[in-house]
Write an enzyme that holds these catalytic residues in place. Structure first.
Site, PDB file in Angstrom:
ATOM      1  N   ASP A   1      76.313  63.089  28.295  1.00 52.69           N
ATOM      2  CA  ASP A   1      76.182  62.482  27.036  1.00 52.69           C
ATOM      3  C   ASP A   1      77.022  60.850  27.576  1.00 52.69           C
ATOM      4  OD1 ASP A   1      78.126  61.330  25.094  1.00 52.69           O
ATOM      5  OD2 ASP A   1      79.678  61.998  25.850  1.00 52.69           O
TER       6      ASP A   1
ATOM      7  N   ASP B   1      78.676  58.032  26.163  1.00 51.71           N
ATOM      8  CA  ASP B   1      80.340  57.516  25.762  1.00 51.71           C
ATOM      9  C   ASP B   1      81.170  58.718  26.255  1.00 51.71           C
ATOM     10  OD1 ASP B   1      78.989  55.086  25.337  1.00 51.71           O
ATOM     11  OD2 ASP B   1      78.657  55.307  23.230  1.00 51.71           O
TER      12      ASP B   1
END
Ligand SMILES: [Mg+2]
Ligand SMILES: [Zn+2]
Length: 197
Positions: free
Chosen positions: A8, A10
């Site tokens: 991922d 953020d």
């Protein structure tokens, strides 16, 4: 076919700042470069999969998402690290912008971005890992038969206290570097690593 580690963006690779809409708000965690380099050296494909609903909401445009990717690539390259694939979903089912208003296959936890990486990069999802700070990242891993690590950075510490019924990660790590250390150990122990086949 090689295994991948799907990261991922953020809250996992870079600081969670709400919606990252300006380059001067971009900040890698202090351990992110080392974490990516360790995965590179181990032979994993390192692939970023990111929901970017800020596009669908009109907070920033798709070229800005690419600008962030280039900036992170440059920071990594300067230190000898490499992202092998970048994928993002610009859609949202409630998007005010009609061109992004859709129930797509790529918005996590749906598996579209990983399916695309499988096709384009020759990745074996069953030997792969997903590392993220949300339960939707864990669900993404479940949806493709990969292992899941929840990190406590970003929204992770809050998410950890609010696990959906029946949902558990294979590991909960303080941060990305701890998650990567676990991946390297686990892939050796289960013979699922890049050197194994
Ligand atoms: Mg996140
Ligand atoms: Zn999408």
């Amino acid at each position: 076919m090689k295994p991948a580690v799907f990261l991922d963006r953020d809250g996992t690779l870079v600081e969670e700042v709400g919606y990252l809409d300006r380059l001067d708000r971009l900040s890698l965690f202090p351990w992110s470069i080392d974490a990516v380099r360790l995965l590179n050296r181990a032979g994993f494909a390192v692939v970023v999969v990111s929901n970017q609903a800020g596009v669908a909401r009109g907070f920033f445009a798709e070229p800005f998402v690419l600008e962030v990717q280039r900036e992170i690539d440059a920071l990594l390259a300067a230190a000898g690290g490499r992202i092998d694939g970048w994928y993002y979903c610009p859609h949202h089912p409630d998007a005010p912008l009609p061109q992004y208003h859709r129930a797509c296959e790529c918005r996590k936890p749906r598996p579209g971005m990983i399916r695309q990486a499988q096709a384009e990069l020759g990745v074996d999802a069953s030997r792969s890992y997903v590392i993220g700070d949300r339960w939707l990242d864990v669900q993404l891993a479940r949806n493709v038969g990969a292992r899941a690590i929840l990190v406590r950075t970003g929204y992770g510490a809050t998410e950890e206290r609010q696990a959906p019924d029946g949902m558990a990660a294979d590991m909960v790590a303080d941060n990305l570097i701890e998650a990567v250390s676990w991946v390297l150990r686990d892939s050796r122990a289960t013979r699922h690593g890049p050197e194994s086949r």
